[in-house]
Design an enzyme around this catalytic site. Structure first.
Site, PDB file in Angstrom:
ATOM      1  N   LYS A 271     -16.320  -7.460   6.665  1.00  0.00           N
ATOM      2  CA  LYS A 271     -15.604  -8.327   7.595  1.00  0.00           C
ATOM      3  C   LYS A 271     -15.220  -7.538   8.847  1.00  0.00           C
ATOM      4  CE  LYS A 271     -12.602  -6.997   4.038  1.00  0.00           C
ATOM      5  NZ  LYS A 271     -11.855  -7.185   2.879  1.00  0.00           N
TER       6      LYS A 271
ATOM      7  N   HIS B  80       0.846  -1.207   0.000  1.00  0.00           N
ATOM      8  CA  HIS B  80       0.000   0.000   0.000  1.00  0.00           C
ATOM      9  C   HIS B  80       0.877   1.252   0.000  1.00  0.00           C
ATOM     10  CE1 HIS B  80      -3.148  -2.558   2.344  1.00  0.00           C
ATOM     11  NE2 HIS B  80      -3.664  -2.322   1.159  1.00  0.00           N
TER      12      HIS B  80
ATOM     13  N   SER C 155      -2.891  -7.527   3.169  1.00  0.00           N
ATOM     14  CA  SER C 155      -3.202  -7.387   4.604  1.00  0.00           C
ATOM     15  C   SER C 155      -3.597  -8.741   5.187  1.00  0.00           C
ATOM     16  CB  SER C 155      -4.338  -6.387   4.802  1.00  0.00           C
ATOM     17  OG  SER C 155      -3.960  -5.129   4.324  1.00  0.00           O
TER      18      SER C 155
ATOM     19  N   ARG D 281      -3.009  -6.604  -7.757  1.00  0.00           N
ATOM     20  CA  ARG D 281      -1.870  -7.472  -7.457  1.00  0.00           C
ATOM     21  C   ARG D 281      -1.810  -8.686  -8.370  1.00  0.00           C
ATOM     22  NH1 ARG D 281      -3.501  -7.006  -2.046  1.00  0.00           N
ATOM     23  NH2 ARG D 281      -4.488  -8.983  -2.484  1.00  0.00           N
TER      24      ARG D 281
HETATM   25  O1  PNS Z   1      -9.160  -2.789   0.791  1.00  0.00           O
HETATM   26  P1  PNS Z   1     -10.465  -3.281   0.257  1.00  0.00           P
HETATM   27  O2  PNS Z   1     -11.217  -4.047   1.324  1.00  0.00           O
HETATM   28  O3  PNS Z   1     -10.314  -4.042  -1.027  1.00  0.00           O
HETATM   29  O4  PNS Z   1     -11.330  -1.955  -0.076  1.00  0.00           O
HETATM   30  C1  PNS Z   1     -12.611  -2.052  -0.640  1.00  0.00           C
HETATM   31  C2  PNS Z   1     -13.321  -0.674  -0.614  1.00  0.00           C
HETATM   32  C3  PNS Z   1     -13.383  -0.142   0.800  1.00  0.00           C
HETATM   33  C4  PNS Z   1     -12.567   0.298  -1.479  1.00  0.00           C
HETATM   34  C5  PNS Z   1     -14.740  -0.891  -1.188  1.00  0.00           C
HETATM   35  O5  PNS Z   1     -15.386  -1.931  -0.521  1.00  0.00           O
HETATM   36  C6  PNS Z   1     -15.598   0.363  -1.108  1.00  0.00           C
HETATM   37  O6  PNS Z   1     -15.430   1.277  -1.863  1.00  0.00           O
HETATM   38  N1  PNS Z   1     -16.541   0.366  -0.145  1.00  0.00           N
HETATM   39  C7  PNS Z   1     -17.458   1.476   0.072  1.00  0.00           C
HETATM   40  C8  PNS Z   1     -18.856   1.165  -0.497  1.00  0.00           C
HETATM   41  C9  PNS Z   1     -18.813   1.376  -1.984  1.00  0.00           C
HETATM   42  O7  PNS Z   1     -18.737   2.468  -2.478  1.00  0.00           O
HETATM   43  N2  PNS Z   1     -18.790   0.249  -2.719  1.00  0.00           N
HETATM   44  C10 PNS Z   1     -18.468   0.267  -4.111  1.00  0.00           C
HETATM   45  C11 PNS Z   1     -19.606   0.439  -4.985  1.00  0.00           C
HETATM   46  S1  PNS Z   1     -19.273  -0.754  -6.163  1.00  0.00           S
END
Ligand code: PNS
Length: 161
Positions: free
Chosen positions: A42, A18, A129, A91
């Site tokens: 989660k 990151h 992570s 990745r």
């Molecule tokens: O590190 P991650 O868990 O892959 O991050 C995922 C994240 C937080 C970027 C994604 O789940 C997100 O944007 N969540 C907020 C709700 C939202 O806007 N969802 C996307 C619409 S498709």
């Protein structure tokens, strides 16, 4: 007009991968907002405050970075901070389908909001992570995977009582 990008994620915890992406993003954006979700489906290992603090420590030497929390939709958050770009790391090929859907949805929800996919360095591509938490849980060596402050926080989390 400065180019503002949002680098969103769970960051549970922030890894060297990151950090590397955040650093490289700053070569083409003026301001990077690292956005930590509070609504991860989660249950996270680290609280939102802990995750933000570890990001701030890890990226202390990268200028033009702010760390924020967000609830709800990423597209709404991006609009609220004036961002035109969303940064996501890719990745492996397995990441692609979900990322592709998310990028299209974010553009639907936030017209003009573009997603930039970044490929990590070969040295960090295997670091996630999830894998880092697993290594820490069983007392493995975290050198080179996370900032020393993150390694210390992980050791504390998994310390035997
Ligand atoms: O590190 P991650 O868990 O892959 O991050 C995922 C994240 C937080 C970027 C994604 O789940 C997100 O944007 N969540 C907020 C709700 C939202 O806007 N969802 C996307 C619409 S498709």
């Amino acid at each position: 007009m400065p180019t503002i990008a949002v680098y969103a994620g769970s960051f549970d915890p922030i890894t060297r991968g990151h950090a590397e992406l955040a650093r490289r993003s700053r070569t083409f954006v003026d301001e990077l907002v690292v956005a930590v979700t509070t609504n991860a489906s989660k249950k996270p290992l680290f609280s939102i405050e802990e995750r933000m603090s570890l990001i701030e420590t890890t990226l202390a030497n990268v200028s033009g970075v702010t760390v924020c929390r967000f609830d709800g939709l990423l597209a709404d958050f991006a609009r609220s901070v004036g961002a035109s770009l969303i940064i996501r790391g890719l990745r492996a090929a397995g990441d692609f389908e979900y990322e592709f859907q998310m990028a299209l949805m974010n553009r639907h929800l936030g017209p003009g909001l573009e997603t930039v996919f970044m490929v990590p360095s070969v040295e960090t591509t295997y670091i996630s992570s999830t894998i880092v938490r697993e290594v820490a849980r069983y007392g493995g060596d975290l050198t080179g995977l996370v900032h020393p402050a993150v390694a210390a926080a992980l050791r504390t989390k998994f310390a035997k009582p």
